[in-house]
Motif scaffolding. Structure first.
Motif, PDB file in Angstrom:
ATOM      1  N   ASP A   1      -0.643   6.576   4.965  1.00 29.08           N
ATOM      2  CA  ASP A   1      -0.817   5.147   4.716  1.00 29.08           C
ATOM      3  C   ASP A   1      -0.862   4.366   6.026  1.00 29.08           C
TER       4      ASP A   1
ATOM      5  N   ARG B   1       0.918   4.459  -2.668  1.00 28.74           N
ATOM      6  CA  ARG B   1       0.677   5.842  -2.229  1.00 28.74           C
ATOM      7  C   ARG B   1       1.820   6.777  -2.622  1.00 28.74           C
TER       8      ARG B   1
ATOM      9  N   THR C   1       0.815  -1.222   0.000  1.00 29.40           N
ATOM     10  CA  THR C   1       0.000   0.000   0.000  1.00 29.40           C
ATOM     11  C   THR C   1       0.845   1.266   0.000  1.00 29.40           C
TER      12      THR C   1
ATOM     13  N   ALA D   1       2.999  11.152   3.339  1.00 34.96           N
ATOM     14  CA  ALA D   1       2.389   9.998   2.680  1.00 34.96           C
ATOM     15  C   ALA D   1       2.556   8.735   3.517  1.00 34.96           C
TER      16      ALA D   1
END
Length: 332
Positions: A248, A66, A62, A244
């Motif tokens: 996440d 991102r 993930t 970021a």
């Protein structure tokens, strides 16, 4: 100059096409890091296998997804424990790391170059002092003169200090035996030590697999915060990457807490543990990274002062010297 502009334009179009293809299910996640690396920006994350949330993020990809719009790739670097991770951060082999309370204090006292960028909520139940199930020891006060295994410089170091203090003992009243988790578990099982101070998921594993008894956990004694650290220059140059990462982490943390059984099933093979062990561990941890606040920094200072007084670190330190004067991520 025109060549550089054209290259940037092509790179931007490549990333846009990749993201559109990803959304359409045409491009696997594995292709994104290769595209991102063309920008030269990489986030190297130091993690421990016991860091369940990061293990989940690594396995699901993930964070890579991102960071792709920023043109950044992700590199995961595994360490056996916090002190070794801090060494990696100090020598420049990683950009960001995730550790407990004590390792950054020992590292700062040794002159390591890093900054605190965030912390997870307190999780006092996620670390404890344990004894074998058939041990005659029934309280922390009965540890006087006993051999106690722990990972030197880890979060449990402070737990032992404060637990002994609460029981009316001094740190010098026990015999610390400094061992990393795997070696400590072996020593604990063969009776070479009388007690073990350890964190989850190793704590949950020794409970479930050997019937070890908890003498005391961190409740009412320590907060057991976990910290996100970064190399100072990296954090200052790339706040968008740190943001970021936090976004996440918040997203995956919410999913994990809302899907404990499913999360445990995903994480268990990564940690080489039974699903029931991982689920118990996840129940005791809290997830929800926020930028470091003055109040949390003050709690960390108390630990540093205690270690300095006990001569566990070579000199007093000021936690504020390792905190950036600006926020790199939203607290929401």
């Amino acid at each position: 100059m025109s060549v550089v502009v054209n290259r940037k334009g092509r790179r931007a179009r490549l990333v846009q096409v990749a993201l559109l293809a990803l959304g359409a299910g045409l491009l696997p996640l594995g292709h994104l890091p290769a595209l991102a690396q063309s920008s030269g920006l990489v986030l190297r994350i130091g993690y421990q296998k016991s860091a369940s949330l990061l293990a989940l993020q690594k396995s699901q990809g993930t964070l890579e997804k991102r960071l792709a719009p920023l043109g950044a790739a992700v590199q995961w670097v595994e360490f056996p424990a916090g002190p070794q991770l801090l060494e990696g951060l100090n020598v420049g082999s990683v950009d960001v790391g995730f550790v407990g309370e004590a390792p950054p204090i020992f590292a700062q006292a040794a002159g390591a170059n890093f900054v605190y960028i965030g912390n997870d909520p307190a999780a006092p139940e996620a670390e404890a002092i344990v004894v074998p199930k058939d041990s005659a020891i029934r309280s922390v006060a009965e540890l006087r003169g006993k051999k106690v295994a722990l990972n030197k410089g880890s979060n449990v170091h402070y737990l032992l200090v404060k637990s002994l203090e609460k029981a009316g003992l001094k740190y010098t009243d026990v015999q610390p035996v400094f061992l990393p988790p795997a070696d400590a578990r072996a020593a604990f099982e063969r009776g070479a030590v009388d007690a073990w101070v350890i964190w989850d998921p190793f704590l949950a594993a020794v409970e479930k697999q050997t019937g070890a008894r908890i003498l005391a956990d961190g409740r009412g004694v320590v907060n057991n915060y976990a910290y996100y650290l970064a190399e100072r220059g990296y954090a200052e140059r790339h706040p968008q990457v740190i943001r970021a990462l936090f976004e996440d982490t918040l997203d995956r943390g919410r999913w994990l807490k809302g899907n404990l059984k499913q999360a445990a099933a995903l994480i268990a093979p990564l940690q080489g543990l039974d699903v029931s062990v991982v689920e118990l561990s996840l129940q005791r941890y809290q997830f929800g990274v926020v930028p470091l606040t003055p109040a949390v920094a003050a709690e960390q200072q108390k630990i540093a002062d205690a270690f300095a007084e006990l001569k566990l670190i070579p000199r007093p330190i000021k936690i504020a010297d390792a905190v950036l004067p600006w926020r790199v991520a939203r607290a929401d």
